[in-house]
Design an enzyme around this catalytic site. Structure first.
Site, PDB file in Angstrom:
ATOM      1  N   HIS A  26       0.818  -1.218   0.000  1.00 12.18           N
ATOM      2  CA  HIS A  26       0.000   0.000   0.000  1.00 12.18           C
ATOM      3  C   HIS A  26       0.854   1.271   0.000  1.00 12.18           C
ATOM      4  O   HIS A  26       0.446   2.285  -0.562  1.00 12.18           O
ATOM      5  CB  HIS A  26      -0.977  -0.024   1.169  1.00 12.18           C
ATOM      6  CG  HIS A  26      -2.059  -1.038   0.982  1.00 12.18           C
ATOM      7  ND1 HIS A  26      -2.005  -2.287   1.548  1.00 12.18           N
ATOM      8  CD2 HIS A  26      -3.196  -1.003   0.260  1.00 12.18           C
ATOM      9  CE1 HIS A  26      -3.078  -2.978   1.192  1.00 12.18           C
ATOM     10  NE2 HIS A  26      -3.820  -2.213   0.398  1.00 12.18           N
ATOM     11  N   HIS A  32      -2.607  -5.263  -6.592  1.00 16.02           N
ATOM     12  CA  HIS A  32      -2.791  -6.507  -5.855  1.00 16.02           C
ATOM     13  C   HIS A  32      -4.247  -6.966  -5.917  1.00 16.02           C
ATOM     14  O   HIS A  32      -5.141  -6.198  -6.235  1.00 16.02           O
ATOM     15  CB  HIS A  32      -2.331  -6.351  -4.399  1.00 16.02           C
ATOM     16  CG  HIS A  32      -3.031  -5.254  -3.662  1.00 16.02           C
ATOM     17  ND1 HIS A  32      -2.716  -3.913  -3.838  1.00 16.02           N
ATOM     18  CD2 HIS A  32      -4.034  -5.274  -2.766  1.00 16.02           C
ATOM     19  CE1 HIS A  32      -3.484  -3.174  -3.067  1.00 16.02           C
ATOM     20  NE2 HIS A  32      -4.305  -3.979  -2.408  1.00 16.02           N
ATOM     21  N   CYS A  66     -14.867  -6.451   2.764  1.00 16.66           N
ATOM     22  CA  CYS A  66     -13.869  -6.509   1.699  1.00 16.66           C
ATOM     23  C   CYS A  66     -12.512  -6.770   2.323  1.00 16.66           C
ATOM     24  O   CYS A  66     -12.300  -6.499   3.499  1.00 16.66           O
ATOM     25  CB  CYS A  66     -13.851  -5.230   0.877  1.00 16.66           C
ATOM     26  SG  CYS A  66     -13.631  -3.734   1.838  1.00 16.66           S
ATOM     27  N   HIS A  68      -8.351  -8.751   1.167  1.00 18.12           N
ATOM     28  CA  HIS A  68      -7.416  -9.303   0.195  1.00 18.12           C
ATOM     29  C   HIS A  68      -7.260 -10.793   0.467  1.00 18.12           C
ATOM     30  O   HIS A  68      -7.023 -11.173   1.613  1.00 18.12           O
ATOM     31  CB  HIS A  68      -6.034  -8.663   0.361  1.00 18.12           C
ATOM     32  CG  HIS A  68      -6.061  -7.178   0.450  1.00 18.12           C
ATOM     33  ND1 HIS A  68      -6.077  -6.502   1.653  1.00 18.12           N
ATOM     34  CD2 HIS A  68      -6.070  -6.242  -0.518  1.00 18.12           C
ATOM     35  CE1 HIS A  68      -6.090  -5.203   1.414  1.00 18.12           C
ATOM     36  NE2 HIS A  68      -6.088  -5.015   0.108  1.00 18.12           N
ATOM     37  N   GLU A  86     -15.581 -10.081  10.169  1.00 21.29           N
ATOM     38  CA  GLU A  86     -16.114  -8.726  10.196  1.00 21.29           C
ATOM     39  C   GLU A  86     -17.582  -8.649  10.591  1.00 21.29           C
ATOM     40  O   GLU A  86     -18.009  -7.677  11.204  1.00 21.29           O
ATOM     41  CB  GLU A  86     -15.942  -8.063   8.817  1.00 21.29           C
ATOM     42  CG  GLU A  86     -14.506  -7.838   8.432  1.00 21.29           C
ATOM     43  CD  GLU A  86     -14.339  -7.049   7.144  1.00 21.29           C
ATOM     44  OE1 GLU A  86     -15.271  -6.305   6.762  1.00 21.29           O
ATOM     45  OE2 GLU A  86     -13.278  -7.184   6.516  1.00 21.29           O
ATOM     46  N   GLU A 112      -4.374   2.466  -2.667  1.00 23.81           N
ATOM     47  CA  GLU A 112      -5.063   1.224  -3.022  1.00 23.81           C
ATOM     48  C   GLU A 112      -5.012   1.128  -4.539  1.00 23.81           C
ATOM     49  O   GLU A 112      -5.491   2.017  -5.234  1.00 23.81           O
ATOM     50  CB  GLU A 112      -6.528   1.233  -2.567  1.00 23.81           C
ATOM     51  CG  GLU A 112      -6.751   0.800  -1.158  1.00 23.81           C
ATOM     52  CD  GLU A 112      -6.480  -0.665  -0.868  1.00 23.81           C
ATOM     53  OE1 GLU A 112      -5.773  -1.344  -1.652  1.00 23.81           O
ATOM     54  OE2 GLU A 112      -6.939  -1.132   0.164  1.00 23.81           O
ATOM     55  N   GLU A 114      -6.005  -1.905  -6.829  1.00 23.63           N
ATOM     56  CA  GLU A 114      -6.557  -3.239  -6.659  1.00 23.63           C
ATOM     57  C   GLU A 114      -7.216  -3.795  -7.908  1.00 23.63           C
ATOM     58  O   GLU A 114      -7.862  -3.067  -8.657  1.00 23.63           O
ATOM     59  CB  GLU A 114      -7.595  -3.244  -5.531  1.00 23.63           C
ATOM     60  CG  GLU A 114      -7.008  -2.985  -4.182  1.00 23.63           C
ATOM     61  CD  GLU A 114      -7.982  -3.171  -3.051  1.00 23.63           C
ATOM     62  OE1 GLU A 114      -7.524  -3.457  -1.932  1.00 23.63           O
ATOM     63  OE2 GLU A 114      -9.208  -3.031  -3.253  1.00 23.63           O
TER      64      GLU A 114
END
Length: 181
Positions: A26, A32, A66, A68, A86, A112, A114
């Site tokens: 980041h 990513h 959300c 990774h 979460e 970010e 992504e």
């Protein structure tokens, strides 16, 4: 070697090209793999307000969850893990609506960048926000949400705009397709 904090670096076609430590990725703004989960209950969407301690987009509203996927983890495995962590949600069937690439630079110097896979499911059960991840979780009628996103876009995470459109389009198309026999 512990790969729990390593992200999967990808090219623009989402092909894996390497690995990198989460915060380093980041800081450097490296592309990513990521995912965004959308859980619907009829015409309502379960959204979360990101916890104040998040490293970016803290306090903003976003999709259900959300994150990774980590090295060696499928999107489905990663999404199931994050839904439980979460939101306290278990056993939801998710389908991939598509993928998009976005890049956002934040005021804290992080970026970010992504390849974000949008995952969609139906869910009408209970949930509980993990305060380290989300300060609130609630169902919102999608039409009302879209009005709020137009009138107060600063209250929402940057990726949420594109991802919501993809999730809705996928869901609408899926409702038109008769189930397989």
């Amino acid at each position: 070697m512990d790969t729990g904090n390593e992200l999967i670096l990808v090219d623009l076609d989402d092909r894996e090209i390497g690995r990198g430590e989460k915060m380093d990725v980041h800081r450097k703004g490296l592309l990513h793999r990521a995912f965004s989960v959308f859980l619907f209950d009829g015409d309502r969407l379960l959204i979360q307000r990101r916890a104040a301690g998040k490293y970016h987009s803290a306090g903003l509203w976003a999709n259900t969850c959300c994150s990774h996927p980590r090295v060696g983890e499928t999107l489905q495995e990663a999404a199931a893990k994050r839904l439980l962590l979460e939101c306290g949600i278990e056993k939801v069937t998710l389908r991939e609506a598509g993928r998009f690439v976005y890049r956002a630079v934040f005021s804290n110097g992080l970026t970010e960048y992504e390849s974000d896979h949008v995952l969609v499911g139906e869910y009408a059960g209970s949930f509980e926000a993990n305060p380290e991840e989300a300060s609130a979780l609630c169902y919102v009628p999608v039409d009302a949400l879209k009005v709020q996103m137009l009138t107060a876009p600063e209250r929402y995470a940057v990726w949420f705009f594109t991802a919501l459109g993809m999730a809705e389009a996928f869901r609408t198309a899926a409702l038109r397709i008769p189930p397989a026999e």
